[in-house]
Every structure is written in structure tokens, then in C-alpha cells.
Design a protein around this motif. Structure first.
Motif, PDB file in Angstrom:
ATOM      1  N   ARG A 138       0.831  -1.206   0.000  1.00 50.03           N
ATOM      2  CA  ARG A 138       0.000   0.000   0.000  1.00 50.03           C
ATOM      3  C   ARG A 138       0.865   1.255   0.000  1.00 50.03           C
ATOM      4  NH1 ARG A 138      -3.126  -1.569   3.662  1.00 50.03           N
ATOM      5  NH2 ARG A 138      -1.993  -0.747   5.469  1.00 50.03           N
ATOM      6  N   ALA A 139       1.900   1.251   0.851  1.00 50.64           N
ATOM      7  CA  ALA A 139       2.764   2.429   0.957  1.00 50.64           C
ATOM      8  C   ALA A 139       3.542   2.671  -0.331  1.00 50.64           C
ATOM      9  CB  ALA A 139       3.727   2.257   2.132  1.00 50.64           C
ATOM     10  N   TYR A 140       4.093   1.613  -0.908  1.00 52.01           N
ATOM     11  CA  TYR A 140       4.873   1.782  -2.132  1.00 52.01           C
ATOM     12  C   TYR A 140       3.986   2.158  -3.315  1.00 52.01           C
ATOM     13  CZ  TYR A 140       8.857  -0.342   0.333  1.00 52.01           C
ATOM     14  OH  TYR A 140       9.873  -0.618   1.211  1.00 52.01           O
ATOM     15  N   ALA A 141       2.766   1.636  -3.344  1.00 56.28           N
ATOM     16  CA  ALA A 141       1.840   2.015  -4.418  1.00 56.28           C
ATOM     17  C   ALA A 141       1.482   3.489  -4.315  1.00 56.28           C
ATOM     18  CB  ALA A 141       0.585   1.148  -4.363  1.00 56.28           C
ATOM     19  N   GLU A 142       1.189   3.959  -3.094  1.00 52.37           N
ATOM     20  CA  GLU A 142       0.874   5.380  -2.899  1.00 52.37           C
ATOM     21  C   GLU A 142       2.048   6.260  -3.311  1.00 52.37           C
ATOM     22  OE1 GLU A 142      -0.298   5.816   1.165  1.00 52.37           O
ATOM     23  OE2 GLU A 142      -2.377   5.247   0.773  1.00 52.37           O
ATOM     24  N   ALA A 143       3.255   5.749  -3.125  1.00 52.20           N
ATOM     25  CA  ALA A 143       4.461   6.504  -3.497  1.00 52.20           C
ATOM     26  C   ALA A 143       4.773   6.396  -4.989  1.00 52.20           C
ATOM     27  CB  ALA A 143       5.648   6.014  -2.682  1.00 52.20           C
ATOM     28  N   LYS A 144       3.967   5.625  -5.727  1.00 46.92           N
ATOM     29  CA  LYS A 144       4.112   5.459  -7.175  1.00 46.92           C
ATOM     30  C   LYS A 144       5.417   4.768  -7.568  1.00 46.92           C
ATOM     31  CE  LYS A 144       0.227   7.612  -7.715  1.00 46.92           C
ATOM     32  NZ  LYS A 144      -0.986   6.762  -7.774  1.00 46.92           N
ATOM     33  N   VAL A 145       5.904   3.865  -6.717  1.00 46.74           N
ATOM     34  CA  VAL A 145       7.068   3.063  -7.094  1.00 46.74           C
ATOM     35  C   VAL A 145       6.611   2.071  -8.164  1.00 46.74           C
ATOM     36  CG1 VAL A 145       8.814   1.432  -6.305  1.00 46.74           C
ATOM     37  CG2 VAL A 145       8.075   3.301  -4.800  1.00 46.74           C
ATOM     38  N   PRO A 146       7.221   2.072  -9.353  1.00 48.98           N
ATOM     39  CA  PRO A 146       6.696   1.285 -10.476  1.00 48.98           C
ATOM     40  C   PRO A 146       6.650  -0.223 -10.248  1.00 48.98           C
ATOM     41  CG  PRO A 146       8.255   2.933 -11.243  1.00 48.98           C
ATOM     42  CD  PRO A 146       8.357   2.917  -9.754  1.00 48.98           C
ATOM     43  N   ALA A 147       7.615  -0.761  -9.499  1.00 41.61           N
ATOM     44  CA  ALA A 147       7.667  -2.212  -9.320  1.00 41.61           C
ATOM     45  C   ALA A 147       8.091  -2.548  -7.897  1.00 41.61           C
ATOM     46  CB  ALA A 147       8.630  -2.844 -10.318  1.00 41.61           C
ATOM     47  N   TYR A 148       7.410  -3.540  -7.334  1.00 41.09           N
ATOM     48  CA  TYR A 148       7.710  -4.010  -5.983  1.00 41.09           C
ATOM     49  C   TYR A 148       7.882  -5.526  -6.056  1.00 41.09           C
ATOM     50  CZ  TYR A 148       6.970  -5.020  -0.959  1.00 41.09           C
ATOM     51  OH  TYR A 148       7.093  -5.462   0.335  1.00 41.09           O
ATOM     52  N   LEU A 149       9.069  -6.003  -5.662  1.00 34.63           N
ATOM     53  CA  LEU A 149       9.407  -7.416  -5.711  1.00 34.63           C
ATOM     54  C   LEU A 149       9.528  -7.937  -4.278  1.00 34.63           C
ATOM     55  CD1 LEU A 149      10.324  -9.736  -7.708  1.00 34.63           C
ATOM     56  CD2 LEU A 149      12.662  -9.026  -7.173  1.00 34.63           C
ATOM     57  N   ILE A 150       8.841  -9.046  -3.987  1.00 30.95           N
ATOM     58  CA  ILE A 150       8.871  -9.632  -2.655  1.00 30.95           C
ATOM     59  C   ILE A 150       9.388 -11.064  -2.754  1.00 30.95           C
ATOM     60  CG2 ILE A 150       7.585 -10.155  -0.550  1.00 30.95           C
ATOM     61  CD1 ILE A 150       5.344  -8.291  -1.638  1.00 30.95           C
ATOM     62  N   ILE A 151      10.507 -11.340  -2.081  1.00 31.25           N
ATOM     63  CA  ILE A 151      11.005 -12.697  -1.972  1.00 31.25           C
ATOM     64  C   ILE A 151      10.378 -13.268  -0.701  1.00 31.25           C
ATOM     65  CG2 ILE A 151      13.037 -14.181  -2.034  1.00 31.25           C
ATOM     66  CD1 ILE A 151      12.785 -12.088  -4.352  1.00 31.25           C
ATOM     67  N   ASN A 152       9.322 -14.036  -0.869  1.00 32.26           N
ATOM     68  CA  ASN A 152       8.490 -14.492   0.245  1.00 32.26           C
ATOM     69  C   ASN A 152       9.008 -15.839   0.755  1.00 32.26           C
ATOM     70  OD1 ASN A 152       6.471 -15.298   1.991  1.00 32.26           O
ATOM     71  ND2 ASN A 152       4.790 -14.744   0.629  1.00 32.26           N
ATOM     72  N   ARG A 153       9.955 -15.768   1.688  1.00 33.33           N
ATOM     73  CA  ARG A 153      10.544 -16.997   2.228  1.00 33.33           C
ATOM     74  C   ARG A 153       9.538 -17.779   3.065  1.00 33.33           C
ATOM     75  NH1 ARG A 153      15.939 -15.867   5.313  1.00 33.33           N
ATOM     76  NH2 ARG A 153      14.777 -14.137   6.253  1.00 33.33           N
ATOM     77  N   LYS A 154       8.595 -17.085   3.677  1.00 33.79           N
ATOM     78  CA  LYS A 154       7.613 -17.736   4.533  1.00 33.79           C
ATOM     79  C   LYS A 154       6.756 -18.731   3.749  1.00 33.79           C
ATOM     80  CE  LYS A 154       4.657 -18.366   7.973  1.00 33.79           C
ATOM     81  NZ  LYS A 154       4.999 -19.132   9.201  1.00 33.79           N
ATOM     82  N   HIS A 155       6.308 -18.329   2.554  1.00 33.51           N
ATOM     83  CA  HIS A 155       5.385 -19.150   1.774  1.00 33.51           C
ATOM     84  C   HIS A 155       6.026 -19.760   0.527  1.00 33.51           C
ATOM     85  CE1 HIS A 155       2.739 -16.246   4.000  1.00 33.51           C
ATOM     86  NE2 HIS A 155       2.220 -17.391   4.366  1.00 33.51           N
ATOM     87  N   GLY A 156       7.324 -19.554   0.342  1.00 34.50           N
ATOM     88  CA  GLY A 156       8.030 -20.188  -0.757  1.00 34.50           C
ATOM     89  C   GLY A 156       7.620 -19.717  -2.130  1.00 34.50           C
ATOM     90  N   ARG A 157       7.476 -18.411  -2.301  1.00 36.70           N
ATOM     91  CA  ARG A 157       7.136 -17.880  -3.622  1.00 36.70           C
ATOM     92  C   ARG A 157       7.663 -16.455  -3.747  1.00 36.70           C
ATOM     93  NH1 ARG A 157       0.681 -18.357  -2.448  1.00 36.70           N
ATOM     94  NH2 ARG A 157       0.595 -17.029  -0.608  1.00 36.70           N
ATOM     95  N   VAL A 158       7.596 -15.939  -4.961  1.00 35.22           N
ATOM     96  CA  VAL A 158       8.053 -14.582  -5.252  1.00 35.22           C
ATOM     97  C   VAL A 158       6.881 -13.799  -5.833  1.00 35.22           C
ATOM     98  CG1 VAL A 158       9.610 -13.173  -6.654  1.00 35.22           C
ATOM     99  CG2 VAL A 158      10.453 -15.271  -5.585  1.00 35.22           C
ATOM    100  N   HIS A 159       6.694 -12.585  -5.347  1.00 37.78           N
ATOM    101  CA  HIS A 159       5.621 -11.711  -5.820  1.00 37.78           C
ATOM    102  C   HIS A 159       6.231 -10.582  -6.651  1.00 37.78           C
ATOM    103  CE1 HIS A 159       2.877 -13.049  -2.379  1.00 37.78           C
ATOM    104  NE2 HIS A 159       4.073 -13.462  -1.991  1.00 37.78           N
ATOM    105  N   LEU A 160       5.598 -10.258  -7.752  1.00 35.99           N
ATOM    106  CA  LEU A 160       5.971  -9.077  -8.537  1.00 35.99           C
ATOM    107  C   LEU A 160       4.729  -8.209  -8.683  1.00 35.99           C
ATOM    108  CD1 LEU A 160       7.944  -7.427 -10.235  1.00 35.99           C
ATOM    109  CD2 LEU A 160       7.284  -8.821 -12.215  1.00 35.99           C
TER     110      LEU A 160
END
Length: 205
Positions: A138-160
Motif C-alpha cells: 500500500r505504501a509503495y503504491a501510494e508513493a508510485k514506485v513502479p515495481a515491488y518485488l517480494i522474496i516471500n521466504r515464509k510461503h516459498g514464492r516470489v511476488h511481482l
């Protein structure tokens, strides 16, 4: 990593309370290695990263460097502040970011930079993963950051997450071990090759 939060609605704190930004700065000054962030008026403090967290960040940097993202037009940086529009003292410290090379000209306050220079932010989740998955999108979207990458170690997946609109990202793609993902060309300078990431390498699976 664990996280502790101190919160009260901004604009309603008692007069004798120290401003959250001052608290955050003091905490980091007195406790080197701690990471303090303020998102939506909530102060969250995170201890230093573990070795696997740091190792994943290095693995993430290597294809960025190979693609020429750490050069004259863009730079790859770790743990730098991004000033956020979500509150009067809000800022975050993403694990890794791709920023415009003239970042020194865009420092706003407390060594945090204007979000306009950020092309991508990335987080590697730890025990406080809800912060990376719920509050920071939510915070990065409001700041208009074009891309947010999450290395989700908890659930074993990557979000783009891409295409910020309002307080959310229109596009949210999930990738599992065995898949590859290609970042938007806008992350790098014009003419740079696309960055393709192997999810298994990032998740260490």
C-alpha cells in the motif's frame, strides 16, 4: 526477524510525546543494525538480518549487475530510505532498490529520498512478513514506485507487483520454484537487457 511496533494516529499524539521520527532516528543511532520504519504513522523496529536473508539479497543483486543496472543511469542500493506520502513522517527502508543515479539530488529528510527516483524496491521476508505483504504494498503504491518485488521466504514464492494505482498495484503476479520471472524494462536504463530471475535461486530451493 521480529518486529515491534509503536503506534498512535498521527495528529493525535499527546504534546509531551517525542515525535515518531525523532524516536526512530534515536533508536537507530543508539542501536546500530536496527532498522526503524514509519508507515501509516506506525513505527516498526526490525533487528539485523540473518545470514540467509543477506545471502538472498546478494543472489538478487547479481543479475541486476550483469544487466548493467549498476551504472551511470541507475544504481543498485541496499537499505536506503524512501520518503512516503502516507503520513507526515512516513518512510520505509527497502532491503534493495534500483534508483536513478542522481539520487543525491533528491534527498528529502532523515537521509530518505523522494520516491520519484525509485524504479524498483525489493523486500526479503522474515518473521515480520505481514509488513512486507500487507503494509508496504500500500505504501509503495501510494508513493508510485513502479515495481515491488517480494522474496516471500515464509510461503516459498516470489511476488511481482507493478502498475501502482492509488494505494494498490493493479498487477500482482506470483511465481513458484521452477519458474522464472522477467522484470519490466523500465526498471533499468533505456536499452539495458531485461532482467530475468530464477525463482528457485532466490528461494534457495
Amino acid at each position: 526477524m521480529s518486529a515491534a511496533a509503536v503506534e498512535y494516529p498521527w495528529g493525535s499524539k499527546p504534546e509531551h510525546e517525542v515525535p515518531l521520527l525523532d524516536v526512530a532516528n534515536l533508536l537507530m543511532e543508539q542501536n546500530p543494525g536496527l532498522r526503524a520504519e514509519i508507515i501509516g504513522g506506525i513505527l516498526t523496529v526490525t533487528p539485523p538480518a540473518d545470514f540467509q536473508h543477506a545471502d538472498v539479497l546478494t543472489d538478487l543483486m547479481l543479475p541486476f549487475i550483469s544487466a548493467g543496472l549498476h551504472g551511470k543511469e541507475t544504481r543498485i542500493v541496499q537499505a536506503v530510505g524512501i520518503w512516503l506520502p502516507s503520513g507526515p513522517s512516513d518512510y520505509a527502508i527497502p532491503d534493495l532498490a534500483v534508483v536513478d543515479a542522481d539520487y543525491a539530488e533528491h534527498i528529502v529528510e532523515s537521509n530518505c529520498a523522494d520516491p520519484v527516483i525509485f524504479r524498483l524496491v525489493a523486500e526479503v521476508t522474515s518473521s515480520n512478513y505481514n509488513n512486507d505483504l500487507r503494509d508496504k504494498p500500500r505504501a509503495y503504491a501510494e508513493a508510485k514506485v513502479p515495481a515491488y518485488l517480494i522474496i516471500n521466504r515464509k510461503h516459498g514464492r516470489v511476488h511481482l507487483l507493478t502498475n501502482p494505482v492509488g494505494d494498490s498495484y493493479e498487477n500482482h503476479e506470483l511465481f513458484a520454484s521452477g519458474q522464472q520471472l522477467t522484470l519490466p524494462a523500465s526498471v533499468g536504463p533505456e536499452g539495458a537487457p531485461a532482467v530475468t530471475l530464477d525463482v528457485a535461486d532466490l528461494l534457495h530451493t
